[in-house]
Design an enzyme around this catalytic site. Structure first.
Site, PDB file in Angstrom:
ATOM      1  N   ARG A 296       0.980  -1.044  -0.029  1.00 46.15           N
ATOM      2  CA  ARG A 296      -0.120   0.056  -0.004  1.00 46.15           C
ATOM      3  C   ARG A 296       0.583   1.131   0.061  1.00 46.15           C
ATOM      4  NH1 ARG A 296      -5.620  -0.996   3.229  1.00 46.15           N
ATOM      5  NH2 ARG A 296      -6.412  -2.549   1.593  1.00 46.15           N
TER       6      ARG A 296
ATOM      7  N   ASP B 200      -4.299  -1.945  -6.584  1.00 45.95           N
ATOM      8  CA  ASP B 200      -4.459  -2.220  -5.540  1.00 45.95           C
ATOM      9  C   ASP B 200      -5.750  -2.996  -5.719  1.00 45.95           C
ATOM     10  OD1 ASP B 200      -4.972  -3.208  -2.803  1.00 45.95           O
ATOM     11  OD2 ASP B 200      -4.746  -1.258  -2.096  1.00 45.95           O
TER      12      ASP B 200
END
Length: 485
Positions: A122, A130
């Protein structure tokens, strides 16, 4: 460079790993794309649309993956499904490795490089890749839609000539990506929304969406790594449960979203809490696939308990497959874009790239991800114990130089005292068991200390002591003076 797109066979999976939009962009990168027939059918994407985008259709899985350099999927394929790919081919998808280590090992034996997109770090440059965020965002939205569909009452406040209808009260447990989208969607539908999270930083985000943030004072903060929450202590769990129990009985809709990567979903809502809710209330458990946050959740089912509906769908994003496939396919496209040399239009993987290192599970026939290498080693302790026996031979080498004479008496039993060194040898052989479990270092000192202790006992028999003394000068002069003393 050939890219294969598989048709999903996982029960209830309606998404697809590539859309006609992303197929066209993959072709621009220099890829020849082969799509298995019917791959996009459940997402309302026909084979004709893929053909128009420039893809080739294949009737079978074997024909689809033949000589492929990259295989795109939503769920983890079986090792047999990818037989025939190019050596070292990339298999990219949501591979769900936790609890499925045997399947990951099978992919390693198949010779492919398995890439788990859910392990994407992240960081800023990886946001567009993602898949957890893109799919959780849709799951949070769909959770509210599912709840509204079975609530059997209006969500917003309505003021009519016949009277005022009070708004529904919605409580969201967990303010991650899914939770925040659930809050926003419930607010759009007119509900009065409250939310809780174990991370203190989530409070500001919840309030920015117009919801009330609830957090027990006993829990200061439980933020973990990578934006996730850490596991709560027993005291923190008790404090959180007390807070929830007092609040949940007044709610019409409850949406739970708590998940810890690689672990079963934490139980947040007990049977007693469910029974405290009014008949007609609804609970949507987004963690159902990992066992559920609700004690009564049955994964994949919608049940009724004392008038309270508990929804345990395991793939909420898959219930809006067209949109989910569009976002998922773009996530994969963005990642593949970093693996391709734009000038030469071929794969040029930088294995040291932080995105690659974080997501690659297998490579060159072995499991390489640090989270699973240890598990693979633990499954085969015997091979580890055998090499550890080798260091012990050097430890007994000082004895081995004088041992030729000891070995002969040991077989014939002619002498009693040469057998004393033999007792040291069995203990050196017995040592591998604890050594394989703990560490190899302690074993050597144990042998060294016990051997002299037995030599000290040897002088008790003068005749036996003299015999080794006569033999030892030939092999070792220092041994004679020690026994003479």
């Amino acid at each position: 460079m050939k890219i294969a797109v598989l048709r999903e066979r996982f029960e209830g999976e309606s998404r697809v790993a590539a859309t006609p939009e992303t197929v066209g962009k993959l072709i621009v990168l220099g890829a020849a794309v082969t799509v298995e027939k019917g791959a996009g059918q459940a997402s309302r994407l026909s084979d004709n649309l893929y053909q128009e985008a420039g893809a080739t259709l294949a009737a079978t899985t074997a024909a689809t993956v033949k000589d492929a350099d990259i295989v795109l999927c939503v769920r983890r394929p079986r090792a047999t499904d990818i037989a025939g790919t190019a050596k070292g081919a990339l298999v990219i998808g949501a591979l769900d490795p936790y609890g499925n280590e045997a399947d990951i090992a099978a992919l390693a034996k198949a010779g492919v490089s398995a890439v788990a997109m859910e392990f994407m770090p992240r960081i800023t440059r990886a946001q567009v890749m993602d898949i957890l965020s893109s799919q959780a965002n849709l799951a949070g939205y769909q959770a509210v839609v599912e709840a509204a569909a079975v609530f059997e009452r209006a969500m917003p406040m309505m003021m009519t000539a016949a009277g005022t209808v009070r708004p529904a009260k919605a409580f969201v447990m967990g303010a991650g990506v899914a939770g925040l989208q659930a809050i926003a969607t419930a607010k759009r539908l007119g509900a009065v929304v409250s939310a809780t999270d174990v991370r203190a930083a989530a409070g500001e985000q919840v309030e920015s969406l117009g919801a009330k943030f609830i957090m027990t004072e006993a829990l200061k903060d439980a933020s973990g790594t990578g934006g996730y929450a850490r596991e709560l202590t027993k005291d923190e769990q008790a404090a959180q449960a007390e807070l929830v129990a007092g609040h949940i009985s007044k709610q019409d809709i409850v949406i739970t979203t708590a998940l810890i990567p690689g672990r079963p979903a934490p139980k947040l809502v007990t049977k007693a809490m469910v029974e405290s809710m009014a008949p007609g209330s609804v609970i949507v458990d987004l963690a159902a696939e990992r066992g559920g946050n609700v004690e009564l959740t049955q994964p994949g089912k919608v049940i009724d308990h004392n008038g309270v509906t508990i929804i345990g769908h395991t793939n909420l994003a898959g219930r809006i497959p067209t949109t989910a496939s569009q976002l998922y396919a773009r996530n994969l496209l963005s990642f593949i874009d970093t693996l391709v040399d734009k000038k030469e239009k071929k794969l040029a993987i930088n294995w040291d790239d932080e995105l690659v290192k974080a997501t690659v599970l297998t490579r060159d026939g072995a499991v390489v991800h640090p989270n699973f290498v240890g598990a693979a080693a633990a499954e085969a302790p015997k091979p580890v114990a055998k090499p550890k026996a080798a260091p012990k031979k050097p430890a007994t080498k000082p004895v081995a130089k004088a041992a030729p004479a000891k070995a002969a008496p040991a077989k014939t039993g002619a002498t009693g005292k040469p057998a004393a060194p033999k007792k040291a040898a069995p203990k050196a052989q017995a040592a591998p068991v604890p050594e394989a479990v703990v560490t190899p270092a302690p074993a050597a000192p144990v042998v060294a200390r016990k051997a002299p202790a037995r030599k000290a006992n040897a002088p008790k028999a003068d005749a036996a002591a003299k015999k080794p003394a006569a033999q030892k000068p030939a092999a070792k002069k220092p041994a004679a003076p020690k026994e003479g003393k």
